[in-house]
Design a protein around this motif. Structure first.
Motif, PDB file in Angstrom:
ATOM      1  N   ASP A 260       0.974  -1.117  -0.331  1.00  0.00           N
ATOM      2  CA  ASP A 260      -0.421   0.294   0.284  1.00  0.00           C
ATOM      3  C   ASP A 260       1.473   1.466   0.209  1.00  0.00           C
ATOM      4  OD1 ASP A 260      -2.353   1.173  -0.199  1.00  0.00           O
ATOM      5  OD2 ASP A 260      -2.287   1.893   2.316  1.00  0.00           O
ATOM      6  N   ILE A 261       1.781   1.227  -1.356  1.00  0.00           N
ATOM      7  CA  ILE A 261       2.511   2.408  -0.950  1.00  0.00           C
ATOM      8  C   ILE A 261       2.425   3.287  -2.419  1.00  0.00           C
ATOM      9  CG2 ILE A 261       4.958   2.872  -1.440  1.00  0.00           C
ATOM     10  CD1 ILE A 261       6.513   0.679   0.556  1.00  0.00           C
ATOM     11  N   THR A 262       2.498   4.519  -2.473  1.00  0.00           N
ATOM     12  CA  THR A 262       2.797   5.238  -3.553  1.00  0.00           C
ATOM     13  C   THR A 262       4.089   5.592  -4.368  1.00  0.00           C
ATOM     14  OG1 THR A 262      -0.048   5.702  -3.585  1.00  0.00           O
ATOM     15  CG2 THR A 262       1.288   7.466  -5.371  1.00  0.00           C
ATOM     16  N   TRP A 263       4.745   5.238  -4.730  1.00  0.00           N
ATOM     17  CA  TRP A 263       6.238   5.976  -5.547  1.00  0.00           C
ATOM     18  C   TRP A 263       5.699   7.269  -4.971  1.00  0.00           C
ATOM     19  CZ3 TRP A 263       9.151   1.897  -3.680  1.00  0.00           C
ATOM     20  CH2 TRP A 263       8.480   1.120  -3.911  1.00  0.00           C
ATOM     21  N   ASP A 264       6.537   8.088  -4.509  1.00  0.00           N
ATOM     22  CA  ASP A 264       7.214   9.291  -4.715  1.00  0.00           C
ATOM     23  C   ASP A 264       8.373   9.347  -4.684  1.00  0.00           C
ATOM     24  OD1 ASP A 264       7.569   9.536  -2.078  1.00  0.00           O
ATOM     25  OD2 ASP A 264       5.419  10.302  -1.330  1.00  0.00           O
ATOM     26  N   GLU A 265       9.849  10.192  -4.721  1.00  0.00           N
ATOM     27  CA  GLU A 265      11.194  11.278  -4.427  1.00  0.00           C
ATOM     28  C   GLU A 265      11.040  10.590  -2.563  1.00  0.00           C
ATOM     29  OE1 GLU A 265      11.983  14.346  -5.184  1.00  0.00           O
ATOM     30  OE2 GLU A 265      10.818  14.821  -7.177  1.00  0.00           O
TER      31      GLU A 265
END
Length: 131
Positions: free
Chosen positions: A79-84
Motif C-alpha cells: 500500500d505504497i504510492t511511489w514518490d521521491e
C-alpha cells in the motif's frame, strides 16, 4: 544604471544556465546509476517486465500495479504510492522497506546517487516517453 541592469541580467542568465547544466549532469549521473538496475528492469518506449517490472511512470504509481508482472504478496500488500521520498528510502534497502519483496538488491546508500537516479527515472512517463 544600465551597467547594473546588464550585470544583473548576466548574473541571472548564468544562474539559469548553471541550474540547467546541473540538472542535466544529475540526469546523466542518474543514467550511469541506472546501469545497476537494468539487469532486472527496463525503462523507456517498448520497456517490458523482466525479473522486475518496467519502471515507466514509477512516480505516482501504486505498488504492485504494473500489468503483467507477478509481484510478491508483500509488494502487492505494501500500500505504497511511489514518490521521491519513498523511492529514496526503498532503494537504500528494499527488503527493509518492504519485507518479503522479491527484489534482491544490496541498495544504493549515497543520497546524491539516489537523487541522480530519481532525476533519470522521472523523465519517463507511463508510456515510456521522455517528458
Amino acid at each position: 544604471m544600465k551597467a547594473i541592469a546588464s550585470a544583473a541580467l548576466l548574473t541571472l542568465g548564468f544562474a539559469t544556465f548553471a541550474a540547467t547544466t546541473a540538472s542535466a549532469q544529475d540526469i546523466s549521473a542518474g543514467e550511469r546509476s541506472w546501469n545497476k538496475c537494468r539487469a532486472c528492469h527496463q525503462i523507456g518506449e517498448g520497456a517490458k517486465n523482466l525479473v522486475g517490472p518496467h519502471l515507466n511512470g514509477l512516480f505516482g504509481r501504486h505498488t504492485g500495479a504494473v500489468e503483467g508482472y507477478s509481484y510478491s504478496a508483500a509488494n502487492k500488500g505494501a500500500d505504497i504510492t511511489w514518490d521521491e521520498a519513498v523511492f529514496a528510502e526503498y532503494i537504500k534497502d528494499p527488503r527493509a522497506k518492504i519485507p518479503g519483496t522479491k527484489m534482491i538488491f544490496a541498495g544504493i546508500k549515497n543520497d546524491k546517487e539516489i537523487a541522480d537516479l530519481t532525476a533519470f527515472l522521472k523523465q519517463f512517463g507511463k508510456d515510456g516517453k521522455k517528458s
